[in-house]
Scaffold this motif. Structure first.
Motif, PDB file in Angstrom:
ATOM      1  N   UNK A 169     -11.868 -19.263  22.467  1.00 30.36           N
ATOM      2  CA  UNK A 169     -10.757 -18.825  21.617  1.00 30.36           C
ATOM      3  C   UNK A 169     -11.096 -18.945  20.137  1.00 30.36           C
ATOM      4  N   UNK A 170     -11.551 -20.123  19.726  1.00 31.49           N
ATOM      5  CA  UNK A 170     -11.782 -20.366  18.303  1.00 31.49           C
ATOM      6  C   UNK A 170     -12.826 -19.482  17.671  1.00 31.49           C
ATOM      7  N   UNK A 171     -13.995 -19.379  18.301  1.00 27.00           N
ATOM      8  CA  UNK A 171     -15.085 -18.590  17.716  1.00 27.00           C
ATOM      9  C   UNK A 171     -14.730 -17.105  17.618  1.00 27.00           C
ATOM     10  N   UNK A 172     -14.242 -16.455  18.683  1.00 27.80           N
ATOM     11  CA  UNK A 172     -13.859 -15.038  18.528  1.00 27.80           C
ATOM     12  C   UNK A 172     -12.743 -14.816  17.508  1.00 27.80           C
ATOM     13  N   UNK A 173     -11.761 -15.718  17.465  1.00 27.16           N
ATOM     14  CA  UNK A 173     -10.696 -15.579  16.480  1.00 27.16           C
ATOM     15  C   UNK A 173     -11.241 -15.691  15.065  1.00 27.16           C
ATOM     16  N   UNK A 174     -12.065 -16.699  14.811  1.00 25.74           N
ATOM     17  CA  UNK A 174     -12.610 -16.910  13.470  1.00 25.74           C
ATOM     18  C   UNK A 174     -13.566 -15.797  13.066  1.00 25.74           C
ATOM     19  N   UNK A 181     -10.361 -10.917  17.707  1.00 25.00           N
ATOM     20  CA  UNK A 181      -9.119 -11.024  18.484  1.00 25.00           C
ATOM     21  C   UNK A 181      -7.914 -10.949  17.559  1.00 25.00           C
ATOM     22  N   UNK A 182      -6.771 -10.510  18.083  1.00 23.50           N
ATOM     23  CA  UNK A 182      -5.533 -10.621  17.314  1.00 23.50           C
ATOM     24  C   UNK A 182      -5.105 -12.073  17.214  1.00 23.50           C
TER      25      UNK A 182
END
Length: 535
Positions: A270-275, A279-280
């Motif tokens: 979650x964290x790496x793709x978001x940062x 990702x939305x």
């Protein structure tokens, strides 16, 4: 025989020109978002804005964000001159963040070009230009730390590389500037500590002999000046209220430590793709989590390439060997940041909101993607065998997939700008409605108060109550004291909230008569006498 014409050093080559055009697009995109106040503001950001008002007026000179002891106020000081000139407003508050983003983009290009290749630096700029809500929120909103520490650490890395390559004329001054930037970054946000550590080691490697003389003295002096506000505040802070103690409490969280699997899931998937902007802000779908799984593999590959480059440069001068060492510093900074995050319960307790702590990973994006770029280029140049071509084709597909995912996610964010703009409109309507009532002192909840106070330019002062109408988290005590002295304060409460229901019960039959207006999901009350049940 003709004399060769010297190349015009002031002219941009093709990679630099493309990077410049991409960078202008990225700055323009963020400037447009800033003028629209997207992402929507909140009371945390308003607290920085109120501090900027106080600094501009000479009323306060805060070291840390009001009500806490670990988030530096560099952003408020940067905004204060604009606030003094143009008055308080969200675009005015955020304009320095756009400038910091432009500096970050330029420094990232310069460092990537020096450590890798020109076209790879351009590709990196192209990815950094894109931005979903999570990414631009970390870059544009004034909530402390992230917008300014990234260019600061990039500048320190560039100074170290430039000193090693003898490209900097004023070497002692450069060392002092590196120390000043490092100290100011540490004061601003402790999240940058892993990068400051590896940047410091790189600087020692690059000019270890010079640091034994005046360069070392100026480096220490610069660092002391940059970190001085934090150092002084910690010296006079009560026991347990110093920055280190507060950060330990936050990192430890409350309750049992979540399982490692949950922390890895929240940190990597979650964290790496978001940062990274894949990702939305509402979360990552399964197909968007692939980069999080690949990230540690790419870090390991990048470290291997850097170590191989260092080994191959054995016996050569520091000016040559500093390149793989700097590459390794970028890898180590990302690895240490990610490790610190997944060790914390924050990675599992609220991975969507806490992904902001990984925003600094953008500094290492070139190092992470370099193994893919190198394999792809070798494949298309035909300099590898069948296995190499297969690896290169896979790397090309990964880079294309990464770019496409980031582009689509950014596009979806742009298409959904109506929601944050509507939120900002409602906040403006509420502020205007409260001002028209003539109220000057009101009570409200945390996510209403400081935003309302900033939106009205302190013409309305709000003090925070919790759902039981008891004193809440009041970051700036003078506001609480001012409202507490009011004979007939108002109450600005969300419709149907626990606080509103409690107020209506206390008012009884007088509740409807005390209601002045209902707007933007709020009701504004003005009872004939103060309602302060905690007394």
């Amino acid at each position: 025989m003709s004399t060769p014409v010297p190349r015009d050093r002031g002219r941009l080559d093709r990679p630099a020109l493309v990077a410049l055009l991409l960078g202008m697009a990225g700055v323009g995109y963020r400037l447009a978002l800033t003028l629209l106040t997207v992402p929507a503001a909140n009371s945390d950001e308003a607290t920085f804005g109120l501090a900027a008002i106080h600094i501009a007026a000479g009323r306060e000179h805060p070291v840390f964000l009001y009500g806490q002891h670990y988030m530096g106020m560099v952003e408020s000081y940067l905004a204060a001159p604009l606030v003094a000139l143009a008055g308080p407003g969200w675009p005015v508050l955020r304009l320095p963040m756009v400038a910091l983003y432009a500096v970050f983009l330029w420094l990232s290009y310069r460092l990537t070009r020096r450590l890798y290749t020109p076209w790879f630096a351009t590709f990196t700029v192209g990815l950094l230009v894109l931005g979903t809500e999570r990414v631009v929120r970390d870059q544009l909103t004034v909530v402390g730390g992230r917008p300014e520490v990234k260019p600061a650490v990039l500048a320190v890395l560039l100074i170290a590389v430039g000193l090693a390559r003898r490209r900097i004329r004023w070497r002692r001054a450069a060392a002092g500037l590196a120390g000043l930037l490092a100290g100011a970054a540490l004061w601003s946000d402790w999240l940058i500590v892993p990068y400051l550590a590896v940047a410091g080691l790189l600087l020692v490697y690059a000019v270890r002999r010079e640091l034994l003389g005046w360069s070392g003295v100026l480096l220490v002096v610069g660092f002391a000046v940059g970190v001085a506000p934090m150092g002084w505040d910690n010296l006079v802070a009560p026991p347990g209220a110093d920055s280190l103690s507060v950060l330990r409490q936050i990192s430890a969280g409350t309750g049992p430590v979540p399982p490692l699997a949950d922390r890895l899931d929240g940190g990597l998937l979650t964290g790496v793709p978001l940062a990274t902007g894949l990702c939305p802000v509402t979360g990552c779908a399964r197909w968007q989590e692939w980069f999080g799984l690949l990230y540690p593999v790419l870090l390991a590959a990048a470290a291997g390439l850097a170590l191989l480059g260092y080994r191959r440069s054995a016996g050569r001068p520091t000016a040559v060997r500093v390149r793989p060492v700097a590459q390794l510093a970028l890898v180590a900074g990302a690895a240490l940041t990610l490790l610190a995050y997944v060790r914390s319960p924050l990675a599992a307790t609220d991975p969507l909101a806490n992904a902001r702590y990984l925003a600094v990973l953008q500094v290492s994006l070139p190092a992470v993607l370099w193994p893919l770029w190198r394999a792809a280029v070798a494949c298309w140049r035909g300099t590898v065998g069948a296995a190499g071509r297969l690896v290169g084709a896979t790397a090309t597909a990964v880079l294309a997939g990464l770019t496409a995912t980031a582009l689509v996610s950014t596009g979806l964010f742009v298409l959904a700008l109506d929601a944050p703009r509507a939120d900002q409109r409602r906040a403006r309507e509420l502020a205007d409605a409260v001002r028209r009532t003539g109220l000057r002192e009101v009570y409200g909840d945390y996510w209403t108060c400081n935003r309302l106070t900033f939106d009205t330019g302190e013409r309305v002062v709000c003090a925070v109550l919790d759902g039981n109408l008891a004193p809440g988290q009041n970051r700036y005590p003078p506001y609480w004291r001012q409202v507490a002295r009011a004979d007939r304060p108002g109450y600005v409460l969300p419709v149907g909230s626990p606080a509103e229901r409690r107020l209506r019960r206390l008012l009884g039959d007088r509740a409807d008569a005390a209601r002045l207006v209902e707007v933007a999901g709020y009701r504004v009350y003005h009872p004939p006498s103060a309602v302060r049940p905690w007394r």
